[in-house]
Design a protein around this motif. Structure first.
Motif, mmCIF file in Angstrom:
data_model
loop_
_atom_site.group_PDB
_atom_site.id
_atom_site.type_symbol
_atom_site.label_atom_id
_atom_site.label_comp_id
_atom_site.label_asym_id
_atom_site.label_seq_id
_atom_site.Cartn_x
_atom_site.Cartn_y
_atom_site.Cartn_z
ATOM 1 N N SER A 33 0.820 -1.198 0.000
ATOM 2 C CA SER A 33 0.000 0.000 0.000
ATOM 3 C C SER A 33 0.861 1.257 0.000
ATOM 4 O O SER A 33 0.553 2.236 -0.665
ATOM 5 N N LEU A 34 1.957 1.214 0.757
ATOM 6 C CA LEU A 34 2.864 2.359 0.838
ATOM 7 C C LEU A 34 4.185 1.902 1.433
ATOM 8 O O LEU A 34 4.211 1.233 2.459
ATOM 9 N N LYS A 35 5.247 2.246 0.784
ATOM 10 C CA LYS A 35 6.578 1.959 1.289
ATOM 11 C C LYS A 35 7.332 3.265 1.498
ATOM 12 O O LYS A 35 7.162 4.220 0.746
ATOM 13 N N VAL A 36 8.136 3.268 2.539
ATOM 14 C CA VAL A 36 8.983 4.425 2.789
ATOM 15 C C VAL A 36 10.439 3.975 2.854
ATOM 16 O O VAL A 36 10.750 2.863 3.307
ATOM 17 N N THR A 37 11.291 4.827 2.389
ATOM 18 C CA THR A 37 12.732 4.626 2.504
ATOM 19 C C THR A 37 13.296 5.847 3.205
ATOM 20 O O THR A 37 12.983 6.987 2.824
ATOM 21 N N ARG B 21 12.882 11.205 4.285
ATOM 22 C CA ARG B 21 11.964 10.103 3.970
ATOM 23 C C ARG B 21 11.500 10.220 2.517
ATOM 24 O O ARG B 21 11.236 11.311 2.027
ATOM 25 N N LYS B 22 11.394 9.063 1.875
ATOM 26 C CA LYS B 22 10.863 8.997 0.514
ATOM 27 C C LYS B 22 9.656 8.080 0.504
ATOM 28 O O LYS B 22 9.718 6.932 0.940
ATOM 29 N N TYR B 23 8.525 8.618 0.008
ATOM 30 C CA TYR B 23 7.340 7.801 -0.205
ATOM 31 C C TYR B 23 7.348 7.290 -1.648
ATOM 32 O O TYR B 23 7.652 8.050 -2.581
ATOM 33 N N ASN B 24 6.967 6.039 -1.836
ATOM 34 C CA ASN B 24 7.012 5.469 -3.187
ATOM 35 C C ASN B 24 5.772 5.791 -4.022
ATOM 36 O O ASN B 24 5.741 5.533 -5.224
ATOM 37 N N LYS B 25 4.733 6.374 -3.378
ATOM 38 C CA LYS B 25 3.514 6.717 -4.117
ATOM 39 C C LYS B 25 2.687 7.703 -3.302
ATOM 40 O O LYS B 25 2.925 7.898 -2.104
ATOM 41 N N ASN B 26 1.701 8.297 -3.933
ATOM 42 C CA ASN B 26 0.704 9.088 -3.215
ATOM 43 C C ASN B 26 -0.181 8.158 -2.405
ATOM 44 O O ASN B 26 -0.556 7.083 -2.880
#
Length: 834
Positions: free
Chosen positions: A116-120, A138-143
């Motif tokens: 649903s949502l991944k963060v790096t 932090r980087k979100y992979n999607k909205n």
């Protein structure tokens, strides 16, 4: 020393460096343990040390503050929550990577979440001399939409690690108010200073961001009895999840779900050890419990800050604010925190914009949800409304008094101009209610039979001509008259001055003549119905105290009669503070909650109006004023003044609605006894001390300038980095463009300007300013120019320097004399009339 001894010494140093027997203060810098997969980082002071674990995930498992680990076993980490599923940095998809270079540590490849949502994330930690920087990228992979996040979450071991936290909006979180598990307080603030008064340790955590992002915080009682603190980073300001609640019981999710966008975000946090006693010194307060004063300032006084733009008296646990309370700027004077001052300026801005009608009516209250409102008046978006109990007319006067007194704290003329029209509208709205033109202003209700209130005492049916409201109206008129003059509107100032004079005259008349004074009862009555019937001759203390403290009652005999009676009655019952009224209202005059007497607003003790009592008794007996100040401080030790009121029968705190206004008695200690009287363009001292308080010393900060204050009877000292002034009477002072401005008696209008030639500190002692013959001494050497005002116009004077006549200057037509002098130190000047 030979080579062998050098080797032994070096080996011993290495052993001590790594030995558990080493000092409790850890070593400055970064230490990596690849075996245990931990990395430690310590600031230059040695008071702050963190340890991070990076095996299978990444989290902080130790936070040593002055040698004591403060974290729970759950530690500190970052997280997101979606659809009831929480993902954290403690469980990582990849092995985190550690890099140490350039005196900083970088932990990268921190990855967690789900489809649903991944963060790096990448964490960058940098030790400084006095703290540690922690950047979280932090980087979100999607909205997506998240229910919760933490950047980071701090889990402290118990709710007793810290007494509470002082917030960057001027408020506070008090751990004891988070009574049950998952009780949570969510607030829009970017920083907090946690403190423990027993150890003297404090921890300051302050965060910043860029790109227009918003920071919020929540504090809660964890499932394992931890004290937890989470920071949020969002594109828009977070909204409450449940109505307008900032505090909810048994629910961790105080904020509504919010959107996050694909891409990078960053929050930068600085963590710093604070010596609580140095940062928040109690001062030297002879005869006064200084520690109790400090703790009261940092707890109960701040409790009324619900959130940004919402400062009131009822506080955040009940999500309530009464706009009909006139003392919040004065509480800001006592709290002495630029964050509180700034937030209250913004609060008044918001109330002007959202809680004032176009006709000038100021609404009664703010609350988190409907239920207390006059039907149809609650604004679901803003929370402002008219209360169901009646139109509280003192919301008009409170807005004006708070605005005028706030101006003295912020000194911002542009801000004051922004309130000119709204304050005039609020005053004029009430002025128009003097329909019978007798100088007293009528309420919206005409008789107690309507069963509606008209002021703060909201379940007593005061109506028509109300002495409580009219006393405040007098104060509001006088305060706003001054503001109009500062803004250059002398016409309006004169208009309000005239209305105030007429109000005062009418107020003091006997009840038979249409006034509020009862010769038979020897007190001011509370109200008169439209039919002329008299009500509230049962000694309603806020009415009595407002009449005296606001200067309506200036008859010494009348003041003595009122205050002697109140003290006799209070002492006879051995009460620690004054009740709201001494005798009972009639049953039909009050809501049933007030019956039987004494109960609630019909006879219980409400210290909220204590500041008026202190100011009143200072005109009669300073010892009695101090007595009630000490009583309140003693009560603070017992229960933290965490009550709405105190039972008349038991003197125990009761009422679920905690009132921050309970602090006003101690607020008066600073304003009316120590005489802290900031003005819009200067700092002022107007002490009213007794011998018991001689030797009082404390620091005070006004608009970024720190002052050292020393007080004894008729010996008042004010010192900043730029000047030091000593005087035997009241004064004000300011430094501007190398000119020291002295205000005799702290009155508007400069009495003397001392222009210095260098940047040397000016040391001034004023030894006399009476009879138009000013006398002063300078102990600092410099070439000075003096401009003395307030002299007799066009009169001849002798300039005396160290007792010798040196010149015979004439005052000009405005009463000013100017001269220059090279002062070599310890030089006395005096202007004597010829």
């Amino acid at each position: 020393m030979n080579q062998y001894n050098w080797v032994l010494l070096f080996g011993l140093m290495i052993f001590l460096f790594n030995s558990p027997m080493a000092s409790a203060k850890a070593d400055f810098g970064i230490r990596l343990d690849t075996v245990r997969k931990t990395v430690s980082i310590t600031d230059g002071s040695g008071h702050l040390s963190m340890r991070f674990k990076y095996a299978g995930g990444c989290s902080m498992d130790q936070l040593y503050v002055n040698g004591k680990n403060t974290l729970a076993t759950t530690g500190s980490y970052t997280a997101i929550k979606q659809s009831l599923v929480t993902s954290t940095s403690k469980i990582n998809h990849n092995l985190p990577e550690i890099k140490i270079s350039d005196a900083k540590m970088t932990i990268s490849n921190i990855t967690y979440g789900n489809d649903s949502l991944k963060v790096t994330e990448q964490w960058i930690l940098t030790p400084e001399k006095d703290g540690i920087h922690w950047d979280i990228e932090r980087k979100y992979n999607k909205n997506s939409v998240v229910e919760e996040l933490a950047m980071p979450l701090w889990n402290f071991a118990t709710l007793s690690v810290w007494k509470g936290g002082i917030l960057n909006n001027g408020g506070m979180v008090w751990c004891k108010y988070l009574t049950n598990k998952l009780d949570v307080y969510g607030v829009h603030t970017d920083g907090v200073t946690f403190w423990n008064p027993l150890s003297g340790d404090a921890l300051r955590i302050t965060s910043t961001t860029d790109g227009g992002k918003c920071i919020a915080s929540k504090f809660y009682h964890g499932n394992n009895d931890e004290f937890s603190f989470a920071q949020y980073l969002s594109d828009k300001e977070l909204q409450p999840r449940y109505h307008l609640n900032r505090f909810v019981k048994g629910k961790e999710d105080v904020f509504a779900p919010f959107a996050v966008r694909k891409g990078f975000v960053k929050i930068s946090t600085f963590i710093k050890y604070i010596d609580y006693n140095e940062e928040y010194p109690a001062g030297n307060l002879p005869g006064i419990d200084a520690d109790a004063v400090r703790e009261l300032r940092n707890t109960t006084a701040r409790y009324g800050v619900v959130d940004r733009n919402i400062i009131g008296g009822n506080g955040w646990t009940t999500n309530w604010k009464c706009l009909h309370e006139p003392f919040f700027a004065q509480i800001g004077l006592f709290v002495d925190d630029e964050n509180y001052t700034g937030n209250f300026s913004a609060t008044l801005d918001q109330e002007r914009d959202l809680a004032t009608t176009k006709y000038g009516r100021v609404l009664s209250r703010w609350h988190n949800e409907p239920g207390d409102e006059l039907p149809g008046t609650f604004d679901l978006k803003t929370g402002y409304y008219e209360t169901q109990w009646g139109y509280t007319m003192d919301s008009q006067t409170s807005y004006i008094i708070n605005t005028a007194e706030q101006f003295d704290l912020n000194g911002d003329i542009r801000w004051l101009k922004g309130h000119k029209l709204s304050c005039e509208n609020a005053l004029n709205w009430l002025i128009k209610r003097d329909v019978n033109k007798n100088g007293l202003f009528e309420m919206m209700n005409d008789t107690y039979l309507e069963k509606k209130c008209s002021d703060w005492i909201d379940v007593v049916y005061a109506s028509f001509e109300n002495a409580f409201v009219n006393a405040q109206m007098y104060e509001a008129l006088k305060k706003w008259e001054f503001c109009e003059r500062i803004l250059g509107d002398d016409q309006n100032a004169s208009f309000y001055s005239g209305i105030a004079a007429k109000l005062k005259e009418s107020f003091n008349k006997d009840i038979a003549d249409g006034g509020f004074w009862s010769p038979g009862k020897k007190c001011y009555i509370y109200w008169r119905d439209k039919d002329g019937t008299i009500h509230g001759d049962n000694i309603v203390t806020p009415v009595a105290f407002q009449a005296i403290a606001f200067g309506i009652c200036d008859d010494p005999d009348r003041i003595r009669i009122i205050l002697e009676n109140i003290e006799t009655r209070t002492a006879a019952e051995h009460l620690f503070h004054w009740p709201l009224c001494f005798d009972s209202f009639k049953k039909e005059e009050v809501e049933k909650v007030n019956w039987p007497f004494p109960n609630y607003e019909n006879g219980d003790i409400f210290p909220t109006w204590g500041y008026l009592g202190i100011k009143s008794y200072l005109m009669y007996d300073k010892g009695l004023a101090l007595k009630y100040i000490k009583n309140i401080l003693e009560q603070y030790h017992k229960d933290g003044l965490s009550s709405q009121r105190f039972s008349r029968k038991t003197q125990q705190g009761i009422g679920s609605d905690i009132l921050s206004g309970i602090c006003t008695t101690i607020m008066a200690l600073y304003k009316d006894i120590y005489g802290i009287r900031p003005k819009w363009n200067r700092m002022g001292l107007e002490p009213n001390l007794s011998k018991e308080l001689n030797g009082t010393r404390f620091d005070y900060t006004l608009r970024g300038e720190k002052y050292h204050i020393a007080l004894s009877e008729n010996d008042y000292q004010l010192q900043s980095d730029q000047y030091a002034i000593r005087s035997d009477h009241h004064f004000g002072a300011a430094m501007a463009n190398n000119r020291l401005l002295f205000y005799d008696c702290n009155k508007e209008g400069v009495s003397m300007v001392i222009s210095r030639s260098t940047a040397k500190k000016v040391n001034l002692e004023v030894t006399g300013w009476k009879n138009g013959e000013p006398k002063w001494k300078l102990s600092s050497a410099d070439d000075y120019k003096f401009n003395v005002s307030g002299l007799e116009a066009a009169h001849s004077y002798r300039l005396m320097i160290n007792g010798k006549s040196t010149a015979t200057p004439n005052a000009d037509v405005t009463g000013k004399i100017s001269f220059r002098s090279r002062c070599k130190g310890n030089t006395t000047y005096q202007l004597v009339k010829n």
